[in-house]
Design an enzyme around this catalytic site. Structure first.
Site, PDB file in Angstrom:
ATOM      1  N   ARG A 999       0.864  -1.188   0.000  1.00  0.00           N
ATOM      2  CA  ARG A 999       0.000   0.000   0.000  1.00  0.00           C
ATOM      3  C   ARG A 999       0.898   1.235   0.000  1.00  0.00           C
ATOM      4  O   ARG A 999       1.858   1.314   0.771  1.00  0.00           O
ATOM      5  CB  ARG A 999      -0.868  -0.029   1.249  1.00  0.00           C
ATOM      6  CG  ARG A 999      -1.965   0.982   1.250  1.00  0.00           C
ATOM      7  CD  ARG A 999      -2.767   0.881   2.534  1.00  0.00           C
ATOM      8  NE  ARG A 999      -3.557  -0.331   2.611  1.00  0.00           N
ATOM      9  CZ  ARG A 999      -3.953  -0.882   3.772  1.00  0.00           C
ATOM     10  NH1 ARG A 999      -3.608  -0.337   4.920  1.00  0.00           N
ATOM     11  NH2 ARG A 999      -4.672  -1.972   3.772  1.00  0.00           N
ATOM     12  N   ARG A1068      -1.466   6.603   9.492  1.00  0.00           N
ATOM     13  CA  ARG A1068      -1.410   6.097   8.115  1.00  0.00           C
ATOM     14  C   ARG A1068      -1.655   7.226   7.115  1.00  0.00           C
ATOM     15  O   ARG A1068      -1.651   8.395   7.483  1.00  0.00           O
ATOM     16  CB  ARG A1068      -2.425   4.977   7.961  1.00  0.00           C
ATOM     17  CG  ARG A1068      -2.119   3.838   8.931  1.00  0.00           C
ATOM     18  CD  ARG A1068      -3.060   2.707   8.727  1.00  0.00           C
ATOM     19  NE  ARG A1068      -2.687   1.551   9.527  1.00  0.00           N
ATOM     20  CZ  ARG A1068      -3.287   0.378   9.403  1.00  0.00           C
ATOM     21  NH1 ARG A1068      -4.272   0.219   8.550  1.00  0.00           N
ATOM     22  NH2 ARG A1068      -2.908  -0.631  10.165  1.00  0.00           N
ATOM     23  N   LYS A1138      -3.611   1.052  14.992  1.00  0.00           N
ATOM     24  CA  LYS A1138      -3.530   1.946  13.835  1.00  0.00           C
ATOM     25  C   LYS A1138      -4.170   3.299  14.141  1.00  0.00           C
ATOM     26  O   LYS A1138      -5.020   3.416  15.050  1.00  0.00           O
ATOM     27  CB  LYS A1138      -4.213   1.307  12.633  1.00  0.00           C
ATOM     28  CG  LYS A1138      -5.666   0.949  12.829  1.00  0.00           C
ATOM     29  CD  LYS A1138      -6.166   0.237  11.588  1.00  0.00           C
ATOM     30  CE  LYS A1138      -7.403  -0.605  11.886  1.00  0.00           C
ATOM     31  NZ  LYS A1138      -7.761  -1.468  10.782  1.00  0.00           N
ATOM     32  N   LYS A1140      -5.782   6.811  12.084  1.00  0.00           N
ATOM     33  CA  LYS A1140      -6.162   7.310  10.756  1.00  0.00           C
ATOM     34  C   LYS A1140      -6.665   8.740  10.833  1.00  0.00           C
ATOM     35  O   LYS A1140      -7.449   9.075  11.721  1.00  0.00           O
ATOM     36  CB  LYS A1140      -7.254   6.419  10.172  1.00  0.00           C
ATOM     37  CG  LYS A1140      -6.815   4.979   9.967  1.00  0.00           C
ATOM     38  CD  LYS A1140      -7.952   4.147   9.418  1.00  0.00           C
ATOM     39  CE  LYS A1140      -7.495   2.726   9.153  1.00  0.00           C
ATOM     40  NZ  LYS A1140      -8.593   1.876   8.712  1.00  0.00           N
ATOM     41  N   CYS A1360     -14.801  -3.632  -0.041  1.00  0.00           N
ATOM     42  CA  CYS A1360     -13.376  -3.842   0.251  1.00  0.00           C
ATOM     43  C   CYS A1360     -12.838  -4.984  -0.617  1.00  0.00           C
ATOM     44  O   CYS A1360     -13.587  -5.615  -1.339  1.00  0.00           O
ATOM     45  CB  CYS A1360     -13.203  -4.190   1.724  1.00  0.00           C
ATOM     46  SG  CYS A1360     -13.753  -5.863   2.089  1.00  0.00           S
ATOM     47  N   CYS A1366      -7.321 -11.071   0.977  1.00  0.00           N
ATOM     48  CA  CYS A1366      -7.321 -10.627   2.366  1.00  0.00           C
ATOM     49  C   CYS A1366      -7.468 -11.818   3.310  1.00  0.00           C
ATOM     50  O   CYS A1366      -8.427 -12.586   3.222  1.00  0.00           O
ATOM     51  CB  CYS A1366      -8.454  -9.642   2.607  1.00  0.00           C
ATOM     52  SG  CYS A1366      -8.522  -9.197   4.336  1.00  0.00           S
ATOM     53  N   CYS A1405     -15.417  -8.771   6.119  1.00  0.00           N
ATOM     54  CA  CYS A1405     -15.337  -9.071   7.545  1.00  0.00           C
ATOM     55  C   CYS A1405     -15.677  -7.788   8.308  1.00  0.00           C
ATOM     56  O   CYS A1405     -15.783  -6.727   7.706  1.00  0.00           O
ATOM     57  CB  CYS A1405     -13.936  -9.593   7.899  1.00  0.00           C
ATOM     58  SG  CYS A1405     -12.733  -8.284   8.188  1.00  0.00           S
ATOM     59  N   CYS A1409     -13.039  -2.122   6.329  1.00  0.00           N
ATOM     60  CA  CYS A1409     -12.209  -1.300   5.453  1.00  0.00           C
ATOM     61  C   CYS A1409     -13.012  -0.391   4.526  1.00  0.00           C
ATOM     62  O   CYS A1409     -12.550   0.683   4.177  1.00  0.00           O
ATOM     63  CB  CYS A1409     -11.281  -2.179   4.624  1.00  0.00           C
ATOM     64  SG  CYS A1409     -10.102  -3.041   5.650  1.00  0.00           S
TER      65      CYS A1409
HETATM   66  S1  SF4 Z   1     -12.914  -5.394   5.626  1.00  0.00           S
HETATM   67 FE1  SF4 Z   1     -12.063  -7.316   6.282  1.00  0.00          FE
HETATM   68  S2  SF4 Z   1     -12.206  -8.572   4.494  1.00  0.00           S
HETATM   69 FE2  SF4 Z   1     -12.421  -6.523   3.783  1.00  0.00          FE
HETATM   70  S3  SF4 Z   1     -10.350  -5.952   3.239  1.00  0.00           S
HETATM   71 FE3  SF4 Z   1     -10.717  -5.230   5.309  1.00  0.00          FE
HETATM   72  S4  SF4 Z   1      -9.905  -6.859   6.571  1.00  0.00           S
HETATM   73 FE4  SF4 Z   1     -10.169  -7.715   4.551  1.00  0.00          FE
END
Ligand code: SF4
Ligand SMILES: Cc1cc2nc3c(=O)[nH]c(=O)nc-3n(C[C@H](O)[C@H](O)[C@H](O)COP(=O)(O)O)c2cc1C
Length: 1554
Positions: A999, A1068, A1138, A1140, A1360, A1366, A1405, A1409
């Site tokens: 990244r 970040r 983290k 942000k 995401c 991931c 998940c 993100c």
């Molecule tokens: S939300 Fe969860 S599944 Fe989606 S990119 Fe982020 S860590 Fe991975």
């Protein structure tokens, strides 16, 4: 009683009932593409069992152009009863198979096409009549049923192939017949003899080419159970019982079996018909004569409607020429029983008319005429035979036709081969072949690459006069056409040369251009320019010579000539098309698409039947060869096509596109492709043969290759060279793969442990774990350590690493397994569980065991799903008991819902285990070392160095160590593995396909065109050819293997970007609204974001040391040699978690300012229109853990105002207070949001002010109205234009439909402004001057990047990355959301909401993100295919949503959302947003603060919105825009209400104005 109305249905039923496998030949894989397929499909869907095997029949759809009869060999040789249902067009091309298959008891049912207008062409049948099969012909619907059964019974008894054919359309006009037929089928087929045959059939002829001996090997044609056993043959059962190897399918028996004679077949058929007659009363004979016994003449019809002819002949008037004549039909066509035929004819017959419906005659005399002639004999007294060619007979003209036939027949010198009826005869039942939709991908690339230069000689749908569509689409035809075309061009070059010398032109001008062209005519690089020049001159020259040459205009340019075929084209059927092209040596390119999935091929390829086309072509030596796969590497396909075009000689581009059905989703094709490429089954490579002095060149574009290729390369010493050049391939290339390796590894590992343990005393305890995310694994290791402390000899390993056959030798085995998916074993326990479940001989009588299970009793909250709670552990316990194991303790149950999570249950279970093992009272137990935490890793890392540098040098693995994995995050890279490939690689004993995500750090997401091109290069050359524009405005690369990690980092730094602190427990990338309209203001705010970003960068030199060293590893490329590292701001342990920061510029909240640790709301001076300062929010954050109520998303709390020059200091101070007060013990509680809630907003703010030495000012008024992007063109105050384009989910990639990546690169080459990445993963082409505007618009249009005409929902959606890279993903996201949106768009359209924006987000998940918790509708992955559905987020990101339904799958999601959308369309207030609406109507309660996120969730309630709307609830959270004057994130709904007074906007208005 059910009835059957079509012949194909009657036949399909019999085939299904009488077979183990039905090969359904179809023009496409959809069930509508064959007359039989829908019926087979229905029976299969109803799981109807075969009458013979009592098991469900296997229906195998095979495309007609994919050498369909090949699919019969495997099941036949495995002893299965096989039948084929097909259209007649495949028969001629399958002749080589038919000769072979005739020796097997296979039944082929053939439907011939016909229509009321055009009768069938029987030439497909007559052409194959000599292939050794028995042929049965049905004339009525009922007959089709009876003869289908006859065919199966006969095949079973004779051991030979039977072809049953009929005219589908004609028979289906008969009255429906009863479907009640099973008993008869059972009686004829389920006989002891046929069972015995199948049981004793062995597949021992190793190659289907071994012997094409025609000697069939069925010693018996009579069923031993038959009432009339044949005396001329031995009983099948008898022979089988003596020599079970001596089967009907063996063509290489040591004792040659007795061939089956025509007489045998005749007898067996008679017996079968007798049996049918006994039950049904219907009689059948090989031939049938109807008419007077003293008839003088007879008519033998092959194809005509015999029933209708018979009726007409029977009703003949005395003066009709056909009075007193008879009709003969053929039912048993082959073997042709000439002698028997005579018996059917009355002795009085003197003349026979033979009518044949055969379009393609290869001899002067029709085949049936020849049969009859040879049977009747030509001696004196024999009837005279006259042949006719039968066309279409109208019912009204039959009488007339019969008169004509018999007048000719009875004349003294009858004319032979008279045509009767209209000559139209239907083409064989065949539709024009269609390019399967998926395969269009390659066609599109060809079109893109070669544009109007492209000539596909056998393009589907091309109009070729006089040639059928089927023929025109065949590669063989295309090859011929290409040769002719090349000849034609060669001649044309000669004509041009003559014209250039002596042509009569108006001016002399064209001559020199024409001769220049002629010189370059064969040079594909130069000819096109010369052609344009020459054509330009000819066009302006009006002379007749110029006009004549212009008529062949297309020949001036050099075409890229292609043939497209399926891999079936290269079957070894004598005349392989590929062979012909290679042998011609001509400059012709072949694109050969292989669509057989890897898994299917692995099973079907056992006989290595299909040639490896690539190897074959390379062996040939004169061809360019490439093996490509568009779903693996688009760029490689492009390169291969371009290279093939350039190569002067034959080229073969193999293109992989595996699919099971045409309707397979691209995702399924992609996953299948990846598995094939990764396993080396389908390697990607390019091969240039030796030309002149040059060496052949082999370029491996994928990592692994299969064995044959390896051998080929080794033989050519290519492999050695390759390994020398690219040592990183060595282990992949020369290693062999397979389960043996895995087994060996397992054994080695276990033996090593064993040796280690021998030196220890005490009872053994083997701990086996299965764990996806580490809980069970850590617990197992801890248990092992604790056991060791008690004196036990412990061994801890993953269940799947343990050789299951050793289990009975263990004394004490403890299993620790968590629960994955929906009550499933984690990935590293699957295989062992399968072994335990399926094993019948594991005896665990001497084994003592116990199981501890980890699960979550609320993971699947519905009552009926309770069974999934800790299911693997419970199942395992039960199975071990069943295998006679002795339990040491009851199955322990750990539950995430218990106060201490799974530790609660564990604390209860563990003492019982020690007690049972007799080690519960051990004294002086040592203290357990505390587990290593992230904090330990950080502090021991020497300012983020760890052992990263050493790990990068280790080529034995694609991974780095666990602690380095934590540290590399700080350097902007995560280790991941391709989860699509995990199972496959594991099965092969390989480590996961590790690669890295990188990244970048790119404050505000602003990049120059040069940087864009550099990023594009990195993704293509070092990554997986795609880039992700992230939700935090930066570039992310995936699929970078370890060896390419340093080069990638260096390239990024060369582009003047960094990756330092793009991830990890640090500040970040700093975001900032993209704001195109006010460029000056934007650049001011942008500078602040840049300043914050730079100011908060970690100071360590580790980054430069590790990544940016020169080749010699000495000098660092970037200034600042490391002396002694310190981190004045962060300290050695950096932040607890983290951190942000984002800036939003009202009214656009496109960076989701409430979702970050620090959110800065830019405030504009109303007079100067310049930046006045910032309102500071703190404590926002998205990450949550499912079902853990201690975790929640939170919106930032308002701290107050600061000036622009204070912004970076304020951010620093907030960060420092978090650094010193954040929870460093529990990473799930370490984010700033929890620190602020734990300390209280005021206390925390006070500490910041104290550190800062200043107080926050009163927050200034501001107004947000959306958090999505504004698409299309906008102009700024300087007159420059900006175009926001829609990049779905931020993925920049080329596909055949949308070469977006190429387009953006082309734009970047000429763009003079900036690229701005938005927080919603879209892209702005920024700062386009008026002068460049039209050029940019043109380019955007050319690459379809100007399209913003998508639904409001799609434009407002974001997802995401999730699968496959991931590691935390529990469900698909980026690859699935577009599909789901498509499924909702119909409903939006129907309800007039297409343009309305509804913010919908998806993540794989709960880590969040894509900031799902702020969306109006969100789906958060729970397990594969299941999501938590969240509703009620605020339209402009101001309010967190709430759980509406837990673990819903697609059908439930649609079931919930569709009616809700409808209701929204009907009942919303003016300007009311969806998120507000669902709250107003009471579907969901508002989340007033993060910490109340879990309260009032609706996850267990029934869907409430079907009835009347409940009364307004918590009223007022519904206003779409507002002026906020108080602290926002921490206010409750009531105090918010007071602030709502903004204007009401029309839905979709402002946001989508462009
Ligand atoms: S939300 Fe969860 S599944 Fe989606 S990119 Fe982020 S860590 Fe991975
Ligand atoms: C995707 C997923 C699916 C799960 N499914 C279940 C389930 O069906 N039943 C259950 O009891 N627990 C389920 N759980 C809970 C886990 O088993 C539990 O959190 C366990 O501690 C995880 O252990 P691990 O880290 O070893 O994988 C699931 C967890 C996840 C992440």
């Amino acid at each position: 009683m059910a009835s059957i109305s079509s012949a194909s249905e009657a036949v399909a039923r019999i085939a299904y009932q009488a077979s183990d496998v039905v090969v359904s030949v179809q023009s496409s894989l959809s069930s509508a593409s064959s007359p039989f397929a829908p019926h087979l499909h229905r029976l299969s869907a109803a799981k109807t069992p075969s009458i013979v095997s009592k098991k469900q029949t296997d229906v195998l759809p095979v495309r007609a152009n994919a050498d369909p009869l090949l699919s019969t060999y495997s099941p036949l040789r495995a002893g299965s009863l096989v039948s084929v249902t097909t259209i007649s067009s495949i028969l001629v091309q399958s002749i080589p198979h038919l000769y072979k298959l005739a020796q097997y008891p296979v039944v082929i049912h053939v439907a011939l096409a016909s229509s009321s207008e055009t009768p069938s062409d029987y030439s497909d049948i007559t052409a194959i009549r000599q292939c050794g099969f028995t042929f049965l012909h049905s004339e009525t619907l009922r007959e089709a049923q009876d003869l289908a059964l006859t065919a199966h019974a006969l095949a079973a008894r004779s051991g030979r192939g039977v072809i049953h054919f009929f005219e589908e359309e004609k028979l289906s006009q008969d009255k429906p017949i009863s479907a009640d037929y099973e008993q008869l089928v059972e009686r004829l087929l389920d006989t002891p003899a046929s069972r015995s045959r199948r049981e004793t059939t062995h597949a021992h002829d190793n190659t289907i080419y071994a012997d094409s001996s025609r000697a069939a090997a069925a010693p018996s044609v009579a069923d031993s159970s038959s009432r009339e056993p044949s005396t001329s043959t031995t009983s099948r059962r008898d022979s089988d019982s003596k020599n079970s190897d001596n089967t009907s399918m063996t063509s290489v028996d040591s004792q040659p079996p007795k061939p089956v004679s025509s007489e045998d077949i005749f007898k067996a058929t008679k017996e079968i018909w007798a049996a049918i007659g006994q039950v049904t009363g219907r009689t059948y004979t090989a031939f049938e004569y109807t008419g007077p016994s003293n008839a003088k003449a007879a008519l033998l019809a092959f194809g005509a409607d015999a029933g209708v002819l018979g009726e007409e002949m029977g009703a003949a008037a005395p003066h009709d020429p056909f009075v007193n004549t008879g009709l003969l039909t053929v039912r048993l066509y082959r073997p042709w029983l000439g002698l028997v035929l005579r018996d059917f004819l009355p002795k009085s017959i003197t003349k026979i008319a033979v009518l044949e419906q055969v379009r393609r005659k290869t001899t002067k005399w029709g085949p049936l005429l020849m049969d009859v002639l040879t049977s009747i004999g030509g001696n004196a007294g024999a009837p005279q035979v006259v042949g006719y060619q039968l066309g279409h007979l109208e019912r009204s003209t039959i009488k007339q036709a019969l008169s004509g036939i018999f007048t000719n027949l009875m004349s003294e010198t009858p004319i032979q081969n008279l045509e009767v009826g209209r000559s139209a005869i239907a083409n064989a039942l065949q539709e024009a072949p269609e390019q399967p939709q998926l395969e269009n991908a390659y066609m599109k690339i060809l079109d893109q690459v070669f544009e109007n230069k492209l000539h596909i000689a056998n393009r589907l749908g091309a109009k070729d006069a006089g040639v059928s569509a089927q023929t025109a689409a065949s590669p063989e035809y295309g090859f011929g056409a290409l040769l002719a075309r090349q000849e034609r061009r060669k001649k044309f070059i000669g004509e041009v040369q003559t014209a250039a010398r002596e042509g009569d032109f108006t001016t002399e001008n064209p001559k020199s251009w024409l001769s220049a062209w002629a010189l370059k005519a064969e040079d594909s690089q130069k000819v096109n320019e010369a052609a344009d020049q020459a054509l330009a001159r000819l066009t302006t020259d009006a002379s007749p010579t110029a006009q004549k040459l212009l008529k062949s205009k297309s020949l001036f340019h050099k075409e890229s000539q292609w043939l497209v075929g399926s891999d079936a084209w290269a079957y070894d059927l004598g005349n392989s098309g590929v062979h012909h092209v290679l042998a011609s040596g001509k400059n012709i390119n072949m694109l050969i698409i292989d669509s057989t999935p890897h898994s299917e091929r692995a099973a079907a390829d056992a006989e290595r039947r299909k040639k490896d086309i690539g190897l074959y072509a390379m062996n040939f030596g004169n061809a360019y060869v490439a093996s490509t796969a568009v779903y693996s590497s688009y760029t490689q396909v492009l390169e291969a096509m371009i290279e093939a075009d350039k190569f002067d000689g034959p080229s073969v581009v193999l293109a992989y596109l595996p699919y099971h059905k045409e309707s397979d989703s691209p995702l399924a094709v992609l996953q299948e492709t990846k598995r094939a490429v990764d396993s080396g089954y389908w390697p990607l490579y390019r091969w240039q043969p030796a030309v002149g002095d040059a060496e052949p060149r082999f370029q491996l574009d994928s990592e692994r290759i299969k064995k044959e290729l390896e051998q080929f390369l080794a033989r050519d010493s290519q492999l050695t060279q390759l390994i020398r050049r690219q040592p990183e391939f060595a282990s992949n290339l020369s290693g062999s793969y397979g389960s043996e390796v895995r087994d060996l590894q397992k054994r080695k590992a276990k033996d090593a442990y064993g040796k280690l343990l021998e030196s220890l005393y005490g009872a053994p305890m083997t701990v086996l774990f299965a764990s996806d995310n580490g809980n069970a694994e850590n617990l197992a290791k801890r248990l092992g350590n604790r056991g060791k402390a008690r004196g036990l000899k412990t061994l801890v390993m993953a269940m799947d690493d343990y050789p299951i056959e050793d289990l009975p030798t263990e004394e004490n085995v403890i299993f620790v397994t968590s629960t994955a998916g929906q009550g499933e074993f984690p990935q590293n326990g699957h295989a062992m569980w399968q072994g335990l479940k399926d094993s019948t001989d594991l005896d665990l009588a001497n084994v003592r065991f116990s199981v501890f299970a980890l699960g979550d009793s609320h993971y699947w909250p519905r009552k009926e799903d309770k069974v999934y709670y800790n299911k693997p552990g419970k199942d395992l316990h039960a199975r071990l008991l069943a295998l006679a194991g002795t339990p040491l303790a009851e199955c322990g149950l750990g539950d995430d819902q218990d106060p201490d999570g799974y530790q609660t249950g564990y604390a209860d279970w563990e003492p019982k285990l020690w007690q049972a093992l007799g080690v519960d009272n051990v004294e002086g137990l040592p203290e357990e070392p505390p587990p290593i935490t992230n904090e330990d890793i950080k502090i021991q890392s020497n300012f983020l160095r760890g052992t990263i540098a050493e790990g990068l040098l280790d080529t034995s693995t694609g991974a780095i160590s666990a602690s380095d994995q934590q540290l590399t995050k700080f350097h902007g890279t995560y280790m991941q593995d391709d989860r699509d490939l995990r199972d496959e690689r594991k099965a092969q004993g390989l480590e996961p396909a590790y690669s890295f995500m990188i990244r970048c750090r790119l404050a505000s997401g602003v990049a120059t065109p040069k940087q864009w091109i550099q990023m594009d290069d990195i993704s293509t050359n070092l990554g997986n050819e795609t880039m992700k524009l992230t939700t935090r405005q930066t570039f992310q690369f995936h699929g970078i293997v370890k060896g390419k990690l340093r080069p990638a980092m260096q390239e990024i730094n060369k582009a003047l970007m960094t990756t330092l602190a793009a991830c990890g427990d640090v500040n970040r990338n700093v975001m900032c609204s993209s704001l195109p309209q006010h460029s000056k203001y934007h650049s001011q705010v942008h500078k602040v974001s840049q300043k914050i970003s730079d100011y908060l960068l970690p100071a360590t030199h580790a980054y430069h040391e590790i990544w940016l060293k020169d080749e010699d590893n000495k000098k660092t490329q970037v200034a600042g040699d490391a002396i002694v590292d310190t981190e004045p701001m962060y300290g050695p342990t950096y932040l607890p978690r983290k951190f942000k920061i984002t800036i939003a510029i009202p009214p656009h909240n496109d960076t989701d300012v409430y979702a970050h640790d620090v959110g800065l709301i830019a405030i504009q001076d109303p007079e100067t229109k310049l930046l006045k300062g910032f309102n500071i929010l703190a404590g926002g954050g998205m990450g949550v853990t499912h079902n853990n109520k201690k975790t929640y998303p939170r919106t930032g709390s308002m701290f107050g105002f600061c000036t622009p020059d204070q912004a970076h200091i304020v951010c620093e101070k907030i960060m420092l207070v978090q650094r010193d007060n954040g929870d460093r013990k529990n990473r799930k509680h370490a984010r700033l949001k929890y620190t602020i809630d734990d300390m209280g907003v005021d206390v925390f703010k006070g500490k910041v002010e104290e550190l800062w030495g200043q107080k926050f000012g009163e927050p200034a008024a501001f107004k947000f109205d959306s958090n999505i992007d504004t698409f299309g063109w906008q102009k700024d105050e300087n007159g420059k234009s900006h175009f926001t384009m829609f990049i779905e989910n931020g993925r920049i990639e080329d596909t055949a439909d949308f070469p977006m990546k190429t387009g953006l690169r082309e734009i970047a080459k000429v763009h003079k402004g900036e690229f701005r990445l938005t927080g919603n993963q879209h892209l702005i082409l920024s700062d386009v001057t008026e002068a460049d505007l039209s050029r940019m618009k043109e380019l955007l249009k050319k690459y379809k990047l100007d399209n913003t005409n998508f639904s409001g929902l799609r434009l407002s959606s974001s997802a995401c990355v999730a699968f496959p890279t991931c590691g935390l993903a529990m469900a698909e996201s980026e690859r699935y959301l577009p599909e789901l949106v498509s499924k909702l768009e119909g409903t939006l359209e129907e309800n007039g909401l297409r343009q309305d924006s509804i913010v919908m987000r998806m993540t794989g998940c709960p880590n969040g993100c894509a900031r799902p918790w702020l969306a109006e509708v969100a789906l958060v992955g729970k397990s594969f295919g299941a999501y938590n559905l969240m509703l009620g987020g605020g339209y402009h990101g101001q309010r967190i949503n709430k759980l509406y339904r837990s673990s819903v799958k697609e059908d439930e999601i649609l079931e919930i959302l569709k009616p809700l959308i409808k209701r929204y369309a009907l009942e919303r207030n003016q300007g009311e947003r969806f998120g507000d609406f669902v709250i107003r109507i009471g579907v969901i309660k508002p989340t007033t603060e993060g910490k109340y996120f879990h309260e009032d969730s609706q996850s267990k309630r029934p869907i409430p919105f079907c009835g009347a709307a409940p009364a307004l609830d918590a009223g007022g959270c519904a206003a779409p825009s507002f002026v906020l004057v108080s602290y926002f994130g921490d206010t409750d709904c009531v105090s918010l209400r007071a602030g709502f007074n903004g204007p009401i906007a029309r839905p979709g208005g402002a946001a989508f104005g462009a």
